[in-house]
Motif scaffolding. Structure first.
Motif, mmCIF file in Angstrom:
data_model
loop_
_atom_site.group_PDB
_atom_site.id
_atom_site.type_symbol
_atom_site.label_atom_id
_atom_site.label_comp_id
_atom_site.label_asym_id
_atom_site.label_seq_id
_atom_site.Cartn_x
_atom_site.Cartn_y
_atom_site.Cartn_z
ATOM 1 N N PRO A 127 33.933 7.011 21.231
ATOM 2 C CA PRO A 127 33.602 6.563 22.587
ATOM 3 C C PRO A 127 32.258 6.725 22.897
ATOM 4 N N VAL A 128 32.679 8.195 22.946
ATOM 5 C CA VAL A 128 31.446 9.614 23.273
ATOM 6 C C VAL A 128 30.334 9.100 22.693
ATOM 7 N N ARG B 110 29.274 6.420 20.742
ATOM 8 C CA ARG B 110 28.645 5.237 21.082
ATOM 9 C C ARG B 110 27.726 5.009 22.374
ATOM 10 N N THR B 111 28.251 6.400 23.319
ATOM 11 C CA THR B 111 27.688 6.513 24.359
ATOM 12 C C THR B 111 26.502 6.692 24.342
ATOM 13 N N PHE B 112 26.667 7.916 23.752
ATOM 14 C CA PHE B 112 25.352 8.503 23.924
ATOM 15 C C PHE B 112 24.539 8.801 22.600
ATOM 16 N N ARG B 113 24.938 8.488 21.826
ATOM 17 C CA ARG B 113 23.940 7.809 20.414
ATOM 18 C C ARG B 113 22.726 7.283 20.766
ATOM 19 N N HIS B 114 22.053 6.260 21.664
ATOM 20 C CA HIS B 114 20.849 5.600 22.109
ATOM 21 C C HIS B 114 20.622 6.364 23.213
#
Length: 416
Positions: free
Chosen positions: A271-272, A274-278
């Motif tokens: 989840p982290v 997915r949240t921060f990859r962009h």
């Protein structure tokens, strides 16, 4: 997702699975070493801190050369020599009976880890397409923590806080891991381009390039303080729980905290990501530093297991923020022909791991384990010293990538 997993190189799977079993067996033994030295050998917190610190000191001293040498002579030779040497080191732990022997063996442990791990990460980068790198790096990180979920509990059952025999299991697993790597390199190694003898930089040139990289340098300095805070979990906190009279069985509490740490990583990691990859890649490091700093204060005020466990969850969120994106950040900053060098150089942030047990041991000797806040507030403040450097890296990386984008657009316009 299944289609993506099929495209992961067999050697990458070997490293990921080998990492899981490697961390399983080392987390059965290494985290309890500080408790063993304090309780069984009767070493002082400062002596224990120094003995624990030499592993990281040795690692910092050699980590750059491990990545650099792998750029020159190839990942295969470096990985095989280091992993079988590492197995011999675990045998050394098992037969050690004096503090000075533990100091020497732990120094060798740090040397082997500092050579093998950056080289294996550089190999993962070599054999993985760009679109799959984030997944592969995070699978490796998940493998680390999947091993640590069960390792401390097994170590507790095997009496790792009172015995060194679990190190023999670690030696056997690393020998098996090495033999599987030998077979995998024999099958797949011929097609690998994992060294660049003609293009690899000279050592002085490599040091100059990484040292003058205006983005990489503040990342390195900032993460030293992050690793300093992270290092207190396995050294200072373990001794604090073992020596503090408010905790009846500190070793048992610490083993549960290690397992909770690993479980939390597995729950929040993807989840982290997915949240921060962009988002800008330095932002997770900044937030992670804040979480680790605050968790230090929680450990200091905790009077029982519930608040300690909450502190572990916050600490772990910070750990995930710090380390899940680290490999991708270095891969993004590094020049292609110098990846091993950059992955090795980031190992200098292990200076934080050198300082953590020494700083913690000195504070424990001076303040005593009964004064939690007096112990952990200085640790929190020293961790937070990394924030100015990380903010500087964020500004410089944003400016660099904006400049590259503008140049790219202007180049396309000229071509038209």
């Amino acid at each position: 997702m299944k289609q993506t997993l099929r495209h992961i190189h067999p050697l990458a799977w070997t490293i990921i699975v080998g990492t899981m079993f490697g961390r399983l067996v080392t987390s059965m033994s290494i985290p309890f070493l500080s408790i063993y030295l304090t309780k069984v050998l009767g070493a002082s917190p400062t002596q224990t801190g120094i003995t624990i610190a030499v592993s990281s000191l040795a690692g910092v001293s050699i980590s750059f050369y491990g990545g650099y040498i792998s750029d020159i002579i190839g990942r295969k030779k470096v990985m095989l020599v280091s992993i079988f040497s590492w197995a011999a080191v675990f045998v050394g732990f098992a037969v050690a009976g004096h503090l000075w022997v533990f100091l020497v063996v732990n120094m060798l442990n740090g040397l082997c880890r500092a050579v093998f791990e950056p080289t294996s990460r550089a190999l993962l980068s070599d054999i993985t397409p760009n679109e799959h790198k984030l997944l592969v790096f995070n699978l490796r990180y998940a493998a680390v923590n999947l091993g640590v979920v069960f390792g401390p509990i097994i170590g507790l059952k095997l009496g790792a806080a009172e015995s060194t025999s679990p190190f023999l299991i670690a030696a056997a697993v690393y020998i098996a891991y090495g033999l599987i790597l030998v077979l995998q390199f024999a099958v797949h190694g011929k097609n690998l381009q994992t060294s660049s003898r003609a293009q690899a930089p000279r050592l002085r040139e490599a040091l100059t390039v990484t040292g003058r990289d205006r983005v990489f340098l503040p990342i390195l300095i900032g993460t030293i303080f992050c690793v300093l805070g992270y290092g207190h979990f396995g050294s200072t906190l373990a001794q604090y729980l073992a020596l503090n009279p408010h905790f009846a069985n500190g070793g048992k509490a610490f083993s549960y905290m290690l397992s909770l740490n690993a479980i939390t990583v597995l729950v929040v990691q993807f989840p982290v990501v997915r949240t921060f990859r962009h988002m800008p890649p330095v932002i997770p490091l900044i937030l992670g530093n804040v979480c680790v700093s605050v968790s230090m204060i929680l450990f200091g005020v905790a009077g029982g297991l519930p608040l300690l466990m909450f502190g572990v969850v916050l600490f772990t969120v910070g750990e995930v923020l710090l380390f899940t994106m680290m490999d991708m950040l270095i891969d993004r900053v590094a020049k292609p022909e110098w990846k091993g060098t950059y992955f090795g150089t980031i190992g200098f942030n292990g200076i934080g791991s050198v300082l953590a047990p020494i700083q913690g041991g000195l504070l424990l000797d001076q303040m005593g384990a009964e004064h939690g806040l007096a112990l952990f507030i200085p640790l929190a403040l020293s961790t937070a010293l990394g924030l100015p450097f990380l903010l500087t890296a964020h500004r410089r990386l944003s400016a660099r990538e904006l400049s590259i984008h503008i140049q790219s657009v202007e180049g396309k316009e000229k071509a038209v």
